[in-house]
Motif scaffolding. Structure first.
Motif, short mmCIF file in Angstrom:
data_model
loop_
_atom_site.label_atom_id
_atom_site.label_comp_id
_atom_site.label_asym_id
_atom_site.label_seq_id
_atom_site.Cartn_x
_atom_site.Cartn_y
_atom_site.Cartn_z
N LEU A 1 0.82 -1.20 0.00
CA LEU A 1 0.00 0.00 0.00
C LEU A 1 0.86 1.26 0.00
CD1 LEU A 1 -2.79 -1.15 2.45
CD2 LEU A 1 -3.04 -0.74 0.00
N MET B 1 -3.00 -4.72 -6.50
CA MET B 1 -3.02 -5.55 -5.29
C MET B 1 -3.16 -7.03 -5.63
SD MET B 1 -2.64 -3.63 -2.56
CE MET B 1 -3.33 -4.55 -1.19
N ILE C 1 -7.04 4.92 1.07
CA ILE C 1 -6.15 5.88 0.45
C ILE C 1 -7.03 7.07 0.11
CG2 ILE C 1 -4.68 6.41 -1.53
CD1 ILE C 1 -4.02 3.43 -1.70
N GLN D 1 0.85 4.21 -2.76
CA GLN D 1 0.67 5.61 -2.38
C GLN D 1 1.89 6.48 -2.72
OE1 GLN D 1 1.18 6.67 1.65
NE2 GLN D 1 0.01 8.56 1.50
N LEU E 1 -2.89 7.60 3.84
CA LEU E 1 -3.02 6.14 3.82
C LEU E 1 -3.26 5.75 5.26
CD1 LEU E 1 -2.77 3.25 2.72
CD2 LEU E 1 -0.31 3.44 3.03
N VAL F 1 -6.05 0.15 -8.46
CA VAL F 1 -5.51 -0.32 -7.17
C VAL F 1 -5.79 -1.82 -7.00
CG1 VAL F 1 -5.74 -0.13 -4.66
CG2 VAL F 1 -5.59 1.95 -6.06
N TYR G 1 -8.23 -0.74 4.58
CA TYR G 1 -7.31 0.39 4.47
C TYR G 1 -7.94 1.41 3.55
CZ TYR G 1 -3.65 -2.40 6.65
OH TYR G 1 -2.92 -3.15 7.53
#
Length: 158
Positions: free
Chosen positions: A45, A111, A76, A49, A64, A107, A74
């Motif tokens: 992450l 991931m 962002i 970011q 974040l 994202v 989480y």
């Protein structure tokens, strides 16, 4: 009618973003000469970011943070997402976040390509000191990731 149409648009933007995110992870990892597969969720992450975000938008995301209610969430936050700056929508599409939907797909693509299956969504949230709402990308990690994270932490402790 409009709500159904926005859901379909969000799904399409997510799919396009997912493909772009998978390719983007390959490209940025190669350029930065870093491993695509980070062992820790937080490392991945932070990479998104601090390294990927500036290459996409010319600046890092403002925040974040881990979700207060759940360990597997989480966020962002970008106070002025570049993709939304030049997007105009009719009033009937209020609350629809096209730039956020695309970024959520990007994202998610990064991931999942890195081995962290998750659900990623984009939301507008009001901020008391800003005239426009900020975009929050919410990442909810799969239970497989959380179990692996617990095993990594247990291995470090002993």
């Amino acid at each position: 009618q409009v709500g159904h149409g926005t859901n379909e648009l969000e799904d399409r933007l997510d799919r396009v973003g997912f493909d772009a995110g998978a390719r983007l992870l390959e490209l940025v990892s190669w350029r930065e000469r870093v491993m695509k597969r980070k062992p820790e969720v937080l490392d991945m992450l932070r990479f998104i970011q601090g390294t990927v975000w500036p290459q996409l938008f010319g600046k890092t995301a403002e925040e974040l943070q881990q979700g207060a209610a759940a360990d597997d969430e989480y966020m962002i936050k970008d106070h002025e997402l570049l993709l939304n700056r030049y997007t105009s929508l009719p009033r009937s599409y209020a609350g629809f976040n096209p730039g956020g939907a695309l970024v959520a797909g990007i994202v998610r693509g990064m991931m999942e390509t890195a081995g962290f299956p998750c659900l990623v969504t984009a939301h507008f949230s009001d901020h008391p000191t800003r005239p426009k709402p900020i975009t929050t990308i919410l990442i909810k990690l799969d239970q497989v990731v959380m179990k692996r994270q617990q095993q990594l932490e247990a291995g470090r402790r002993g």
